[in-house]
Design a protein around this motif. Structure first.
Motif, PDB file in Angstrom:
ATOM      1  N   SER A  20      -7.803   1.724  -1.593  1.00  0.00           N
ATOM      2  CA  SER A  20      -8.770   0.674  -1.235  1.00  0.00           C
ATOM      3  C   SER A  20     -10.171   1.030  -1.705  1.00  0.00           C
ATOM      4  CB  SER A  20      -8.772   0.456   0.285  1.00  0.00           C
ATOM      5  OG  SER A  20      -7.519  -0.015   0.718  1.00  0.00           O
ATOM      6  N   LYS A  53       0.832  -1.204   0.000  1.00  0.00           N
ATOM      7  CA  LYS A  53       0.000   0.000   0.000  1.00  0.00           C
ATOM      8  C   LYS A  53       0.868   1.255   0.000  1.00  0.00           C
ATOM      9  CE  LYS A  53      -4.102  -1.901   0.185  1.00  0.00           C
ATOM     10  NZ  LYS A  53      -5.042  -1.741  -0.941  1.00  0.00           N
ATOM     11  N   ASP A  93     -12.323  -1.215  -4.490  1.00  0.00           N
ATOM     12  CA  ASP A  93     -13.665  -1.748  -4.235  1.00  0.00           C
ATOM     13  C   ASP A  93     -14.649  -1.275  -5.303  1.00  0.00           C
ATOM     14  OD1 ASP A  93     -12.742  -3.051  -2.007  1.00  0.00           O
ATOM     15  OD2 ASP A  93     -13.442  -1.535  -0.586  1.00  0.00           O
TER      16      ASP A  93
END
Length: 280
Positions: free
Chosen positions: A225, A214, A229
């Motif tokens: 993130s 990350k 998604d």
């Protein structure tokens, strides 16, 4: 000052070209395995199984993972305390690309001119970006970049008032409009800030980051993130066959920018996610 022979750079580049063409990065392979376990679409799961089987055959037989062996993108971090002797840095890199293309039968994909379009027959010239850094080492990162994913990449200077929601909308539109063309699951590189060309380079550099890694800034990691998604919610799925795995990762890189500008670039990397790095 440390000296490095141009011939040594040529050999390293040739090895990187071949290894990147034949073997997926470990983090990418691991991400495919996790995606296969999690995918609920039968067609999507079958596509992931074929991607993994193809990668295994390519590594075992030292054959290209994809028929499009790409245009060679080379990022160089050149230490200011190192000198290249016996030839120029750029000539050494291009000779490495030329050598690997000949001895490993990499498809000749490069044309000499965007309009005339005569094949150079040796995959040169490579696209080379070089920056001067501290130290006496030379770090070479190489990516055979296929046309399918490059052709659907975008860059745009947004209105500053668009903010995060505008950036998110732009990234989602880019991936959605690309559909199955970049051969998903993709890795999405996003560059934000700087100027138009800086944002494009940041998006490209973002693709070299290992899949599980990350961004070090918590706020950017959260945005990555959120974007991942949202992209996987599009339902495009592996090779466009539907499912929850449209992207393996979203990597965002940022840079300071003008108070009246918001440059954003999106660069996609196809399921043949090929890149290697070596330091001399």
């Amino acid at each position: 000052m440390r000296s490095v022979e141009a011939a040594a750079i040529t050999e390293v580049v040739a090895r990187l070209c071949e290894e990147a063409s034949f073997v997926l990065e470990e983090s990418v392979h691991s991400a495919f395995q996790k995606a296969y376990a999690a995918e609920i679409s039968p067609l999507g799961k079958d596509a992931l199984a074929q991607i993994l089987a193809n990668a295994a055959l390519a590594a075992e037989n030292k054959l290209p993972i994809c028929q499009d062996t790409g245009i060679m993108l080379v990022l160089v971090d050149l230490g200011q305390e190192v000198h290249v002797s016996g030839g120029s840095l750029y000539a050494a890199i291009n000779q490495g690309v030329r050598d690997a293309s000949r001895r490993s039968y990499l498809r000749k994909s490069i044309v000499n001119d965007p309009i005339e379009r005569t094949n150079t027959k040796d995959n040169t010239p490579a696209v080379i970006h070089c920056r001067i850094v501290d130290g006496d080492r030379i770090k070479i990162s190489l990516m055979p970049k296929s046309a399918g994913s490059e052709n659907v990449s975008t860059v745009k200077v947004l209105n500053t008032a668009d903010g995060w929601e505008g950036i998110k909308r732009f990234v989602l539109e880019t991936v959605d409009q690309a559909g199955p063309n970049p051969c998903p699951p993709v890795i999405v590189g996003v560059g934000m800030g700087g100027t138009m060309e800086k944002a494009a380079l940041l998006a490209k550099e973002a693709l070299f980051r290992p899949v599980e890694q990350k961004h070090p800034l918590e706020t950017i990691a959260y945005l990555e993130s959120e974007l991942l998604d949202a992209i996987n919610g599009l339902g495009i799925g592996p090779m466009g066959r539907g499912g929850r795995t449209t992207a393996l990762a979203v990597h965002v890189e940022v840079f300071p920018t003008h108070m009246s500008s918001l440059p954003v670039a999106v660069n996609l990397l196809c399921c043949a996610a090929r890149y290697k790095t070596m330091e001399i």
